[in-house]
Design a protein around this motif. Sequence first.
Motif, PDB file in Angstrom:
ATOM      1  N   THR A 300      52.220  50.281  56.611  1.00  0.00           N
ATOM      2  CA  THR A 300      53.337  51.223  56.551  1.00  0.00           C
ATOM      3  C   THR A 300      54.275  50.814  55.573  1.00  0.00           C
ATOM      4  OG1 THR A 300      54.235  50.162  58.598  1.00  0.00           O
ATOM      5  CG2 THR A 300      53.203  52.326  58.933  1.00  0.00           C
ATOM      6  N   PRO A 304      59.481  49.715  56.996  1.00  0.00           N
ATOM      7  CA  PRO A 304      58.202  49.549  58.234  1.00  0.00           C
ATOM      8  C   PRO A 304      58.568  49.034  59.588  1.00  0.00           C
ATOM      9  CG  PRO A 304      58.086  47.544  56.639  1.00  0.00           C
ATOM     10  CD  PRO A 304      59.142  48.643  55.968  1.00  0.00           C
ATOM     11  N   PHE A 320      53.756  59.454  51.529  1.00  0.00           N
ATOM     12  CA  PHE A 320      53.524  60.192  53.212  1.00  0.00           C
ATOM     13  C   PHE A 320      51.820  60.305  53.297  1.00  0.00           C
ATOM     14  CE2 PHE A 320      57.844  61.558  52.386  1.00  0.00           C
ATOM     15  CZ  PHE A 320      58.448  61.229  53.513  1.00  0.00           C
ATOM     16  N   GLN A 325      54.132  59.595  58.226  1.00  0.00           N
ATOM     17  CA  GLN A 325      54.268  58.212  57.804  1.00  0.00           C
ATOM     18  C   GLN A 325      54.161  57.921  56.406  1.00  0.00           C
ATOM     19  OE1 GLN A 325      52.104  55.880  60.607  1.00  0.00           O
ATOM     20  NE2 GLN A 325      53.869  55.338  61.526  1.00  0.00           N
ATOM     21  N   VAL A 327      52.947  55.310  54.048  1.00  0.00           N
ATOM     22  CA  VAL A 327      51.799  54.426  53.969  1.00  0.00           C
ATOM     23  C   VAL A 327      51.374  54.040  52.494  1.00  0.00           C
ATOM     24  CG1 VAL A 327      49.608  53.792  54.564  1.00  0.00           C
ATOM     25  CG2 VAL A 327      50.928  55.388  56.315  1.00  0.00           C
TER      26      VAL A 327
END
Length: 361
Positions: A300, A304, A320, A325, A327
């Motif tokens: 992430t 994070p 995304f 999330q 990443v």
Amino acid sequence: MRAWLTVVMMVALAGCSVQVTGAPCEDDLQCPSAQRCTPEGHCVAGARSGEHLLESCRTAMETLARRANQCYGGPPDSYQRLVDTESVCASVVASVQTSRQSFLPEQFGACVRRLRDLPCGALTLEEFSQGNLLARCDALAPQVAEGGSCGGNMDCQDGWCDTSASCPGVCKRYVPAGSGCDGSVPCQPGSTCSLNVCRAYANLGESCAWGVRCAPEANAACVNNVCVVRKEAGACASADECAPGQACVKLESGATAPRECRPARGLDEPCTPGAFECGGLLYCEAASARCRPWRELGQTCFNPDGTAELALCLGSRCAFGAFGQLVCQQYVAPGEACLLDVDCGPLGSCHNKVCVATWCQ
């Protein structure tokens, strides 16, 4: 007696030889003629030549990474990963082999010194990550005139390399300062596209409104639309306002907490998560409360740990992924869809929402 003096003189001369060959150095200019400075920092026999091109390119990029470390902190190897040194140098070698650039080994000592002394204001994250700073190396000379075939901007004499249609591309002129621009063609060095006009970089005390950059040599920050000297200490709103080696540190918790310029923390040094104490390409990891490098592929990113500490990606892009999330993901390949230049990595740019290569190999 005379024989004893001869032995002493021979030993002394031998000692001088040892001190010269293998002596520590930072660049070729510190070594005797017909010697060169190795990447390990020792003078060795044999002048620099075309055979040392790849080694020289790597040394130049390492010099830039160390300079970035001096200016903003953060591990030098992280800066090299950010720019993808090996791929950039592979492109340089290809250009020299095809005579689009020439390598001037006798100028490499001056190249290293120039890169080592670059003003910190020139080492913006954008300029560094795109490899543009290598163009300041005196030992690499462009050989392609306007309209000629090029593998990257460094091949072009007084221009840039348009690779939007193919790789290799075509050398074209920059938009001159004072002329109209739309962002599709770069402004000439020393200017930037602002309100559809290429405007010269601003000096101290001049306006930097509407995206005008402050001159790198001024080591200035744009504060309230004016270029001002970066602070060694005192209140700040962002790290840009602080002098090299400083961080804009939050003094207490809370979104509106005061901040001030303080010496940045280095790799693995203790820090307070959310206080923004760490240097370049570092963030304060919540689990260890220490400054750690930016994130790796598959991790992430951006925020994070939920502490608002900025942590982008090394050797990858922050985008995304599943479940919304952010990443670290692979860069978008040339020819595939993109939104921003950063999607395409250090070797490409996003043109008409498609990644194109900017360092042809």
